[in-house]
Motif scaffolding. Structure first.
Motif, PDB file in Angstrom:
ATOM      1  N   ALA A  23      16.228  60.907  28.973  1.00 55.99           N
ATOM      2  CA  ALA A  23      17.420  60.410  29.670  1.00 55.99           C
ATOM      3  C   ALA A  23      17.448  58.893  29.834  1.00 55.99           C
ATOM      4  O   ALA A  23      18.477  58.272  29.543  1.00 55.99           O
ATOM      5  N   PRO A  24      16.358  58.265  30.261  1.00 56.56           N
ATOM      6  CA  PRO A  24      16.442  56.804  30.410  1.00 56.56           C
ATOM      7  C   PRO A  24      16.675  56.075  29.082  1.00 56.56           C
ATOM      8  O   PRO A  24      17.485  55.162  29.003  1.00 56.56           O
ATOM      9  N   ALA A  25      15.989  56.523  28.055  1.00 56.24           N
ATOM     10  CA  ALA A  25      16.082  55.806  26.778  1.00 56.24           C
ATOM     11  C   ALA A  25      17.401  56.067  26.059  1.00 56.24           C
ATOM     12  O   ALA A  25      18.084  55.136  25.644  1.00 56.24           O
ATOM     13  N   TYR A  26      17.744  57.325  25.913  1.00 48.18           N
ATOM     14  CA  TYR A  26      18.929  57.645  25.122  1.00 48.18           C
ATOM     15  C   TYR A  26      20.195  57.738  25.949  1.00 48.18           C
ATOM     16  O   TYR A  26      21.275  57.405  25.474  1.00 48.18           O
ATOM     17  N   GLY A  27      20.092  58.182  27.185  1.00 46.88           N
ATOM     18  CA  GLY A  27      21.271  58.281  28.029  1.00 46.88           C
ATOM     19  C   GLY A  27      21.655  56.946  28.627  1.00 46.88           C
ATOM     20  O   GLY A  27      22.663  56.342  28.275  1.00 46.88           O
ATOM     21  N   ILE A  28      20.816  56.451  29.523  1.00 43.21           N
ATOM     22  CA  ILE A  28      21.103  55.188  30.212  1.00 43.21           C
ATOM     23  C   ILE A  28      21.039  54.016  29.234  1.00 43.21           C
ATOM     24  O   ILE A  28      21.888  53.127  29.264  1.00 43.21           O
ATOM     25  N   GLY A  29      20.056  54.030  28.350  1.00 39.98           N
ATOM     26  CA  GLY A  29      19.945  52.971  27.341  1.00 39.98           C
ATOM     27  C   GLY A  29      21.142  52.939  26.401  1.00 39.98           C
ATOM     28  O   GLY A  29      21.624  51.870  26.024  1.00 39.98           O
ATOM     29  N   GLY A  30      21.628  54.099  26.034  1.00 37.49           N
ATOM     30  CA  GLY A  30      22.802  54.175  25.155  1.00 37.49           C
ATOM     31  C   GLY A  30      24.044  53.621  25.824  1.00 37.49           C
ATOM     32  O   GLY A  30      24.842  52.908  25.204  1.00 37.49           O
ATOM     33  N   ILE A  31      24.205  53.942  27.097  1.00 33.40           N
ATOM     34  CA  ILE A  31      25.355  53.432  27.847  1.00 33.40           C
ATOM     35  C   ILE A  31      25.260  51.908  27.972  1.00 33.40           C
ATOM     36  O   ILE A  31      26.235  51.198  27.740  1.00 33.40           O
ATOM     37  N   GLY A  32      24.068  51.419  28.322  1.00 32.38           N
ATOM     38  CA  GLY A  32      23.883  49.973  28.440  1.00 32.38           C
ATOM     39  C   GLY A  32      24.084  49.255  27.115  1.00 32.38           C
ATOM     40  O   GLY A  32      24.714  48.195  27.058  1.00 32.38           O
ATOM     41  N   ASN A  33      23.559  49.838  26.041  1.00 28.25           N
ATOM     42  CA  ASN A  33      23.709  49.240  24.724  1.00 28.25           C
ATOM     43  C   ASN A  33      25.180  49.150  24.326  1.00 28.25           C
ATOM     44  O   ASN A  33      25.634  48.119  23.822  1.00 28.25           O
ATOM     45  N   THR A  34      25.927  50.202  24.564  1.00 27.40           N
ATOM     46  CA  THR A  34      27.352  50.197  24.231  1.00 27.40           C
ATOM     47  C   THR A  34      28.093  49.145  25.052  1.00 27.40           C
ATOM     48  O   THR A  34      28.924  48.407  24.517  1.00 27.40           O
ATOM     49  N   TYR A  35      27.781  49.076  26.335  1.00 25.92           N
ATOM     50  CA  TYR A  35      28.443  48.099  27.204  1.00 25.92           C
ATOM     51  C   TYR A  35      28.180  46.670  26.721  1.00 25.92           C
ATOM     52  O   TYR A  35      29.111  45.882  26.544  1.00 25.92           O
ATOM     53  N   PHE A  36      26.897  46.334  26.521  1.00 20.20           N
ATOM     54  CA  PHE A  36      26.565  44.967  26.123  1.00 20.20           C
ATOM     55  C   PHE A  36      27.063  44.636  24.719  1.00 20.20           C
ATOM     56  O   PHE A  36      27.481  43.511  24.462  1.00 20.20           O
ATOM     57  N   ARG A  37      27.060  45.596  23.811  1.00 19.20           N
ATOM     58  CA  ARG A  37      27.590  45.368  22.465  1.00 19.20           C
ATOM     59  C   ARG A  37      29.083  45.060  22.535  1.00 19.20           C
ATOM     60  O   ARG A  37      29.572  44.121  21.892  1.00 19.20           O
ATOM     61  N   ASN A  38      29.832  45.850  23.319  1.00 22.20           N
ATOM     62  CA  ASN A  38      31.273  45.621  23.441  1.00 22.20           C
ATOM     63  C   ASN A  38      31.572  44.288  24.117  1.00 22.20           C
ATOM     64  O   ASN A  38      32.493  43.572  23.705  1.00 22.20           O
ATOM     65  N   GLU A  39      30.805  43.943  25.143  1.00 28.28           N
ATOM     66  CA  GLU A  39      31.015  42.661  25.818  1.00 28.28           C
ATOM     67  C   GLU A  39      30.729  41.492  24.871  1.00 28.28           C
ATOM     68  O   GLU A  39      31.472  40.522  24.839  1.00 28.28           O
ATOM     69  N   TRP A  40      29.655  41.580  24.104  1.00 26.20           N
ATOM     70  CA  TRP A  40      29.316  40.515  23.169  1.00 26.20           C
ATOM     71  C   TRP A  40      30.377  40.396  22.076  1.00 26.20           C
ATOM     72  O   TRP A  40      30.757  39.293  21.693  1.00 26.20           O
ATOM     73  N   ARG A  41      30.858  41.540  21.619  1.00 23.40           N
ATOM     74  CA  ARG A  41      31.922  41.526  20.607  1.00 23.40           C
ATOM     75  C   ARG A  41      33.159  40.831  21.164  1.00 23.40           C
ATOM     76  O   ARG A  41      33.787  40.012  20.468  1.00 23.40           O
ATOM     77  N   ASN A  42      33.510  41.118  22.410  1.00 21.18           N
ATOM     78  CA  ASN A  42      34.677  40.475  23.026  1.00 21.18           C
ATOM     79  C   ASN A  42      34.474  38.973  23.178  1.00 21.18           C
ATOM     80  O   ASN A  42      35.410  38.191  22.978  1.00 21.18           O
ATOM     81  N   VAL A  43      33.266  38.552  23.513  1.00 28.08           N
ATOM     82  CA  VAL A  43      32.968  37.115  23.609  1.00 28.08           C
ATOM     83  C   VAL A  43      33.177  36.446  22.251  1.00 28.08           C
ATOM     84  O   VAL A  43      33.795  35.382  22.155  1.00 28.08           O
ATOM     85  N   LEU A  44      32.666  37.065  21.206  1.00 33.16           N
ATOM     86  CA  LEU A  44      32.814  36.495  19.867  1.00 33.16           C
ATOM     87  C   LEU A  44      34.268  36.447  19.424  1.00 33.16           C
ATOM     88  O   LEU A  44      34.722  35.467  18.820  1.00 33.16           O
ATOM     89  N   ILE A  45      35.030  37.486  19.739  1.00 29.41           N
ATOM     90  CA  ILE A  45      36.452  37.509  19.369  1.00 29.41           C
ATOM     91  C   ILE A  45      37.205  36.409  20.120  1.00 29.41           C
ATOM     92  O   ILE A  45      38.014  35.686  19.518  1.00 29.41           O
ATOM     93  N   ARG A  46      36.927  36.273  21.423  1.00 27.53           N
ATOM     94  CA  ARG A  46      37.596  35.208  22.196  1.00 27.53           C
ATOM     95  C   ARG A  46      37.237  33.832  21.645  1.00 27.53           C
ATOM     96  O   ARG A  46      38.086  32.943  21.554  1.00 27.53           O
ATOM     97  N   ARG A  47      35.984  33.639  21.265  1.00 30.65           N
ATOM     98  CA  ARG A  47      35.532  32.363  20.716  1.00 30.65           C
ATOM     99  C   ARG A  47      36.274  32.055  19.407  1.00 30.65           C
ATOM    100  O   ARG A  47      36.727  30.926  19.190  1.00 30.65           O
TER     101      ARG A  47
END
Length: 109
Positions: free
Chosen positions: A77-101
Motif C-alpha cells: 500500500a505505501p509503495a504502490y498506493g500512496i506512492g502512485g498517488i503522489g507520483n501522479t500528483y507531482f508529475r501532473n504539477e510538473w507538467r503544468n509548470v512546464l506548459i505554463r513556462r
C-alpha cells in the motif's frame, strides 16, 4: 469513469481511490497463488493421493491467507498506493509548470 458515473466523485478523487485500491485488492488474488506456489515448492507431497494433497494444500492456504495477505497489503500500500498517488500528483504539477513556462515564452515572442 465508473466511479464518477455511479458516485459524485470528481475525476481526481476517483483516480486517487483507484490508484490506492487496485494494488491492495490484487492481493486478494495474488496471496493464494503465492501460498500455493510456496507450498508446492516446500512440500512436494509425492506420497499423498491427488485428492489428499489438494485438501492439505487448501488447508495450508486457508490457515495462512489472512496473515500473509495483511502483510502483503501493509508492504504494498505505501509503495504502490500512496506512492502512485503522489507520483501522479507531482508529475501532473510538473507538467503544468512546464506548459505554463512554454506558454509564457510563446506570449513573449
Amino acid at each position: 469513469e465508473i466511479l464518477m458515473d455511479r458516485t459524485s466523485m470528481t475525476q481526481q478523487k476517483s483516480l486517487s481511490l483507484s490508484q490506492f485500491l487496485c494494488p491492495v485488492l490484487t492481493q486478494v488474488f495474488a496471496t493464494p497463488l503465492q501460498l500455493a506456489g510456496l507450498d508446492f515448492y516446500n512440500r512436494p507431497m509425492r506420497k499423498m493421493s491427488y485428492a489428499e494433497a489438494i485438501l492439505e494444500r487448501s488447508r495450508f492456504i486457508g490457515q495462512n491467507f489472512s496473515n500473509v495477505m495483511t502483510a502483503r497489503i501493509v508492504r504494498m500500500a505505501p509503495a504502490y498506493g500512496i506512492g502512485g498517488i503522489g507520483n501522479t500528483y507531482f508529475r501532473n504539477e510538473w507538467r503544468n509548470v512546464l506548459i505554463r513556462r512554454e506558454m509564457k515564452k510563446i506570449d513573449e515572442t
